[in-house]
Design a protein around this motif. Structure first.
Motif, PDB file in Angstrom:
ATOM      1  N   SER A   1     -29.611 -25.264  50.099  1.00 22.03           N
ATOM      2  CA  SER A   1     -28.996 -25.114  48.791  1.00 22.03           C
ATOM      3  C   SER A   1     -29.136 -23.675  48.317  1.00 22.03           C
ATOM      4  O   SER A   1     -30.236 -23.119  48.315  1.00 22.03           O
ATOM      5  CB  SER A   1     -29.672 -26.042  47.778  1.00 22.03           C
ATOM      6  N   GLY A   2     -28.028 -23.103  47.915  1.00 15.66           N
ATOM      7  CA  GLY A   2     -28.051 -21.772  47.325  1.00 15.66           C
ATOM      8  C   GLY A   2     -28.145 -21.832  45.814  1.00 15.66           C
ATOM      9  O   GLY A   2     -28.265 -20.802  45.149  1.00 15.66           O
ATOM     10  N   ARG A   3     -28.085 -23.044  45.243  1.00 16.38           N
ATOM     11  CA  ARG A   3     -28.110 -23.213  43.793  1.00 16.38           C
ATOM     12  C   ARG A   3     -29.491 -23.519  43.244  1.00 16.38           C
ATOM     13  O   ARG A   3     -29.757 -23.255  42.069  1.00 16.38           O
ATOM     14  CB  ARG A   3     -27.169 -24.345  43.389  1.00 16.38           C
ATOM     15  N   ALA A   4     -30.361 -24.132  44.039  1.00 11.27           N
ATOM     16  CA  ALA A   4     -31.665 -24.579  43.544  1.00 11.27           C
ATOM     17  C   ALA A   4     -32.439 -23.419  42.930  1.00 11.27           C
ATOM     18  O   ALA A   4     -32.502 -22.335  43.490  1.00 11.27           O
ATOM     19  CB  ALA A   4     -32.463 -25.217  44.672  1.00 11.27           C
ATOM     20  N   ARG A   5     -33.055 -23.686  41.767  1.00 12.73           N
ATOM     21  CA  ARG A   5     -33.777 -22.643  41.048  1.00 12.73           C
ATOM     22  C   ARG A   5     -35.253 -22.942  40.866  1.00 12.73           C
ATOM     23  O   ARG A   5     -36.013 -22.062  40.497  1.00 12.73           O
ATOM     24  CB  ARG A   5     -33.150 -22.426  39.672  1.00 12.73           C
ATOM     25  N   ARG A   6     -35.658 -24.191  41.051  1.00 12.51           N
ATOM     26  CA  ARG A   6     -37.067 -24.473  40.821  1.00 12.51           C
ATOM     27  C   ARG A   6     -37.719 -25.261  41.942  1.00 12.51           C
ATOM     28  O   ARG A   6     -38.863 -25.064  42.240  1.00 12.51           O
ATOM     29  CB  ARG A   6     -37.279 -25.174  39.491  1.00 12.51           C
ATOM     30  N   ARG A   7     -37.000 -26.156  42.575  1.00 14.47           N
ATOM     31  CA  ARG A   7     -37.654 -26.925  43.628  1.00 14.47           C
ATOM     32  C   ARG A   7     -37.285 -26.377  44.996  1.00 14.47           C
ATOM     33  O   ARG A   7     -36.130 -26.042  45.255  1.00 14.47           O
ATOM     34  CB  ARG A   7     -37.368 -28.407  43.514  1.00 14.47           C
ATOM     35  N   ALA A   8     -38.286 -26.287  45.823  1.00 15.42           N
ATOM     36  CA  ALA A   8     -38.118 -25.693  47.153  1.00 15.42           C
ATOM     37  C   ALA A   8     -37.349 -26.600  48.092  1.00 15.42           C
ATOM     38  O   ALA A   8     -36.753 -26.133  49.053  1.00 15.42           O
ATOM     39  CB  ALA A   8     -39.482 -25.356  47.745  1.00 15.42           C
ATOM     40  N   GLY A   9     -37.364 -27.883  47.807  1.00 17.94           N
ATOM     41  CA  GLY A   9     -36.643 -28.803  48.670  1.00 17.94           C
ATOM     42  C   GLY A   9     -36.565 -30.177  48.064  1.00 17.94           C
ATOM     43  O   GLY A   9     -37.191 -30.472  47.042  1.00 17.94           O
ATOM     44  N   LEU A  10     -35.782 -31.014  48.703  1.00 11.83           N
ATOM     45  CA  LEU A  10     -35.693 -32.418  48.330  1.00 11.83           C
ATOM     46  C   LEU A  10     -35.253 -33.196  49.555  1.00 11.83           C
ATOM     47  O   LEU A  10     -34.747 -32.635  50.518  1.00 11.83           O
ATOM     48  CB  LEU A  10     -34.729 -32.639  47.156  1.00 11.83           C
ATOM     49  N   CYS A  11     -35.478 -34.487  49.502  1.00 15.61           N
ATOM     50  CA  CYS A  11     -35.085 -35.353  50.598  1.00 15.61           C
ATOM     51  C   CYS A  11     -34.205 -36.460  50.031  1.00 15.61           C
ATOM     52  O   CYS A  11     -34.614 -37.168  49.113  1.00 15.61           O
ATOM     53  CB  CYS A  11     -36.318 -35.944  51.285  1.00 15.61           C
ATOM     54  N   ARG A  12     -32.990 -36.554  50.563  1.00 17.45           N
ATOM     55  CA  ARG A  12     -32.047 -37.597  50.136  1.00 17.45           C
ATOM     56  C   ARG A  12     -31.978 -38.669  51.209  1.00 17.45           C
ATOM     57  O   ARG A  12     -32.055 -38.374  52.398  1.00 17.45           O
ATOM     58  CB  ARG A  12     -30.657 -37.006  49.943  1.00 17.45           C
ATOM     59  N   TRP A  13     -31.772 -39.892  50.794  1.00 15.16           N
ATOM     60  CA  TRP A  13     -31.705 -41.015  51.714  1.00 15.16           C
ATOM     61  C   TRP A  13     -30.332 -41.662  51.628  1.00 15.16           C
ATOM     62  O   TRP A  13     -29.889 -42.043  50.552  1.00 15.16           O
ATOM     63  CB  TRP A  13     -32.788 -42.033  51.383  1.00 15.16           C
ATOM     64  N   ASP A  14     -29.650 -41.760  52.751  1.00 15.07           N
ATOM     65  CA  ASP A  14     -28.384 -42.474  52.842  1.00 15.07           C
ATOM     66  C   ASP A  14     -28.689 -43.813  53.496  1.00 15.07           C
ATOM     67  O   ASP A  14     -28.818 -43.900  54.728  1.00 15.07           O
ATOM     68  CB  ASP A  14     -27.386 -41.671  53.676  1.00 15.07           C
ATOM     69  N   ALA A  15     -28.837 -44.849  52.687  1.00 17.94           N
ATOM     70  CA  ALA A  15     -29.240 -46.165  53.188  1.00 17.94           C
ATOM     71  C   ALA A  15     -28.187 -46.764  54.116  1.00 17.94           C
ATOM     72  O   ALA A  15     -28.534 -47.459  55.072  1.00 17.94           O
ATOM     73  CB  ALA A  15     -29.516 -47.109  52.025  1.00 17.94           C
ATOM     74  N   ASP A  16     -26.912 -46.505  53.854  1.00 21.61           N
ATOM     75  CA  ASP A  16     -25.860 -47.056  54.702  1.00 21.61           C
ATOM     76  C   ASP A  16     -25.953 -46.514  56.134  1.00 21.61           C
ATOM     77  O   ASP A  16     -25.779 -47.259  57.092  1.00 21.61           O
ATOM     78  CB  ASP A  16     -24.478 -46.750  54.134  1.00 21.61           C
TER      79      ASP A  16
END
Length: 189
Positions: A41-56
Protein backbone atom coordinates in the motif's frame (compact mmCIF):
# COMPACT_ATOMS: atom_id res chain seq x y z
CA UNK A 1 14.42 -7.83 -25.64
CA UNK A 2 12.53 -5.53 -23.27
CA UNK A 3 14.21 -5.04 -19.93
CA UNK A 4 11.79 -5.03 -17.03
CA UNK A 5 12.64 -2.68 -14.17
CA UNK A 6 11.73 -3.63 -10.63
CA UNK A 7 10.00 -1.20 -8.31
CA UNK A 8 10.31 -0.67 -4.58
CA UNK A 9 7.00 -2.52 -4.22
CA UNK A 10 8.58 -5.54 -5.95
CA UNK A 11 11.49 -5.32 -3.50
CA UNK A 12 9.16 -5.14 -0.50
CA UNK A 13 7.14 -8.16 -1.64
CA UNK A 14 10.26 -10.18 -2.43
CA UNK A 15 12.00 -9.45 0.89
CA UNK A 16 8.79 -10.07 2.85
CA UNK A 17 8.18 -13.42 1.07
CA UNK A 18 11.75 -14.54 1.69
CA UNK A 19 11.52 -13.59 5.35
CA UNK A 20 8.13 -15.27 5.70
CA UNK A 21 9.44 -18.50 4.15
CA UNK A 22 12.39 -18.48 6.59
CA UNK A 23 10.08 -17.90 9.57
CA UNK A 24 7.70 -20.65 8.46
CA UNK A 25 10.56 -23.12 7.97
CA UNK A 26 12.48 -22.15 11.14
CA UNK A 27 9.38 -22.46 13.34
CA UNK A 28 7.80 -25.42 11.54
CA UNK A 29 4.56 -23.48 11.10
CA UNK A 30 1.56 -25.13 9.48
CA UNK A 31 1.01 -22.09 7.28
CA UNK A 32 -0.04 -22.77 3.70
CA UNK A 33 2.36 -20.50 1.82
CA UNK A 34 0.47 -21.07 -1.45
CA UNK A 35 -2.68 -19.62 0.17
CA UNK A 36 -0.84 -16.42 1.06
CA UNK A 37 -0.75 -13.36 -1.19
CA UNK A 38 1.26 -10.16 -0.84
CA UNK A 39 0.43 -6.55 -1.64
CA UNK A 40 1.93 -3.13 -0.95
CA UNK A 41 0.00 0.00 0.00
CA UNK A 42 1.27 3.42 -0.95
CA UNK A 43 -1.56 5.10 0.97
CA UNK A 44 -1.10 3.69 4.49
CA UNK A 45 -0.01 6.35 6.97
CA UNK A 46 0.01 4.68 10.35
CA UNK A 47 -0.09 0.91 10.20
CA UNK A 48 2.83 -1.00 8.79
CA UNK A 49 0.66 -3.82 7.55
CA UNK A 50 -2.59 -5.70 7.70
CA UNK A 51 -3.85 -9.13 6.85
CA UNK A 52 -7.09 -9.61 4.92
CA UNK A 53 -8.94 -12.90 4.72
CA UNK A 54 -10.92 -14.00 1.67
CA UNK A 55 -13.07 -16.80 3.10
CA UNK A 56 -14.46 -17.81 -0.30
CA UNK A 57 -10.98 -18.46 -1.69
CA UNK A 58 -9.43 -19.31 1.70
CA UNK A 59 -6.56 -16.94 0.96
CA UNK A 60 -4.88 -14.48 3.30
CA UNK A 61 -3.42 -11.32 1.79
CA UNK A 62 -0.72 -9.49 3.71
CA UNK A 63 -0.65 -5.81 2.77
CA UNK A 64 2.54 -3.97 3.73
CA UNK A 65 3.00 -0.19 3.84
CA UNK A 66 5.63 1.25 1.52
CA UNK A 67 6.19 4.22 3.86
CA UNK A 68 6.91 1.87 6.77
CA UNK A 69 9.46 0.01 4.65
CA UNK A 70 11.11 3.32 3.77
CA UNK A 71 11.18 4.60 7.37
CA UNK A 72 11.84 1.48 9.49
CA UNK A 73 15.08 -0.40 9.77
CA UNK A 74 14.72 -3.90 8.30
CA UNK A 75 14.54 -5.59 11.72
CA UNK A 76 11.48 -3.55 12.72
CA UNK A 77 9.80 -4.03 9.34
CA UNK A 78 10.50 -7.79 9.47
CA UNK A 79 8.88 -7.90 12.92
CA UNK A 80 5.78 -6.37 11.31
CA UNK A 81 5.85 -9.08 8.64
CA UNK A 82 5.91 -11.70 11.42
CA UNK A 83 2.98 -9.94 13.11
CA UNK A 84 0.95 -10.28 9.90
CA UNK A 85 2.04 -13.91 9.52
CA UNK A 86 0.45 -14.61 12.90
CA UNK A 87 -2.82 -13.17 11.58
CA UNK A 88 -2.51 -15.20 8.37
CA UNK A 89 -1.98 -18.38 10.35
CA UNK A 90 -4.99 -17.61 12.57
CA UNK A 91 -7.15 -16.97 9.49
CA UNK A 92 -6.02 -20.21 7.85
CA UNK A 93 -6.72 -22.21 11.01
CA UNK A 94 -10.01 -20.68 12.17
CA UNK A 95 -11.20 -18.07 9.66
CA UNK A 96 -10.81 -15.41 12.36
CA UNK A 97 -8.00 -13.31 13.77
CA UNK A 98 -7.42 -10.85 16.57
CA UNK A 99 -4.86 -9.81 19.18
CA UNK A 100 -6.06 -12.09 21.98
CA UNK A 101 -4.42 -14.93 23.90
CA UNK A 102 -3.81 -17.19 20.86
CA UNK A 103 -2.26 -14.30 18.98
CA UNK A 104 0.02 -13.44 21.91
CA UNK A 105 1.26 -17.02 22.29
CA UNK A 106 2.22 -17.38 18.63
CA UNK A 107 3.54 -13.80 18.41
CA UNK A 108 5.88 -14.49 21.35
CA UNK A 109 7.13 -17.63 19.63
CA UNK A 110 7.87 -15.65 16.44
CA UNK A 111 9.18 -12.57 18.28
CA UNK A 112 6.44 -10.49 16.68
CA UNK A 113 5.09 -7.39 18.42
CA UNK A 114 1.47 -7.19 19.48
CA UNK A 115 1.29 -3.73 17.89
CA UNK A 116 3.57 -2.12 15.36
CA UNK A 117 4.83 1.42 15.91
CA UNK A 118 3.29 4.11 13.75
CA UNK A 119 5.80 5.35 11.22
CA UNK A 120 4.40 8.87 10.79
CA UNK A 121 3.47 11.62 13.16
CA UNK A 122 -0.27 11.93 13.75
CA UNK A 123 -2.09 14.80 12.13
CA UNK A 124 -4.46 15.25 15.08
CA UNK A 125 -4.32 14.68 18.83
CA UNK A 126 -7.50 14.23 20.83
CA UNK A 127 -7.28 14.92 24.55
CA UNK A 128 -9.59 14.98 27.52
CA UNK A 129 -10.08 18.43 29.04
CA UNK A 130 -10.58 17.20 32.62
CA UNK A 131 -7.78 18.42 34.88
CA UNK A 132 -7.30 15.02 36.50
CA UNK A 133 -7.46 12.91 33.30
CA UNK A 134 -4.47 12.29 31.01
CA UNK A 135 -6.34 10.44 28.23
CA UNK A 136 -5.17 11.19 24.69
CA UNK A 137 -5.54 9.56 21.28
CA UNK A 138 -3.96 10.27 17.93
CA UNK A 139 -5.47 10.29 14.46
CA UNK A 140 -3.95 10.50 11.02
CA UNK A 141 -7.22 11.27 9.27
CA UNK A 142 -10.15 13.53 10.07
CA UNK A 143 -12.34 10.92 11.76
CA UNK A 144 -15.78 11.69 13.20
CA UNK A 145 -14.38 12.58 16.65
CA UNK A 146 -11.87 14.94 14.99
CA UNK A 147 -14.57 16.70 12.98
CA UNK A 148 -17.15 16.88 15.79
CA UNK A 149 -15.50 16.28 19.18
CA UNK A 150 -18.54 17.72 20.98
CA UNK A 151 -20.46 14.54 20.04
CA UNK A 152 -17.96 12.33 21.89
CA UNK A 153 -16.70 11.96 25.45
CA UNK A 154 -13.51 10.75 27.05
CA UNK A 155 -13.50 6.98 27.35
CA UNK A 156 -11.80 7.15 30.75
CA UNK A 157 -13.71 9.83 32.66
CA UNK A 158 -16.56 10.96 30.38
CA UNK A 159 -15.45 14.60 30.16
CA UNK A 160 -15.33 16.70 26.97
CA UNK A 161 -12.65 16.39 24.31
CA UNK A 162 -10.40 18.83 22.52
CA UNK A 163 -8.65 18.24 19.19
CA UNK A 164 -5.32 19.71 18.17
CA UNK A 165 -4.09 20.03 14.58
CA UNK A 166 -0.47 19.04 15.23
CA UNK A 167 1.16 21.08 12.44
CA UNK A 168 -0.46 24.37 13.39
CA UNK A 169 -1.25 23.90 17.08
CA UNK A 170 -4.85 25.05 16.49
CA UNK A 171 -7.40 23.44 18.77
CA UNK A 172 -11.19 23.00 18.79
CA UNK A 173 -13.85 21.17 20.76
CA UNK A 174 -16.85 21.49 18.39
CA UNK A 175 -17.66 20.87 14.72
CA UNK A 176 -17.65 24.59 14.04
CA UNK A 177 -14.11 24.79 15.41
CA UNK A 178 -12.98 22.09 12.98
CA UNK A 179 -14.48 24.00 10.05
CA UNK A 180 -13.02 27.28 11.28
CA UNK A 181 -9.52 25.83 11.69
CA UNK A 182 -9.65 24.22 8.28
CA UNK A 183 -10.79 27.47 6.63
CA UNK A 184 -8.23 29.59 8.50
CA UNK A 185 -5.32 27.32 7.57
CA UNK A 186 -6.31 27.03 3.91
CA UNK A 187 -3.51 25.40 1.92
CA UNK A 188 -1.58 24.72 5.16
CA UNK A 189 -4.34 22.38 6.34
Amino acid sequence: MIEESLTIDDEIRARARIHAREVIDDHDLALEFDALEWAVSGRARRRAGLCRWDADREVATIVLARRAYERYEWAEFAAGVRHELVHALQFQRTGESGHGERFLELAARLEAPRRCRSFTEPRYVLRCLADDCAWTATRHRASKPVKAPDRYRCGDCGDVLEVEHTDSGRTWNAASGYGGAKAALGKDW
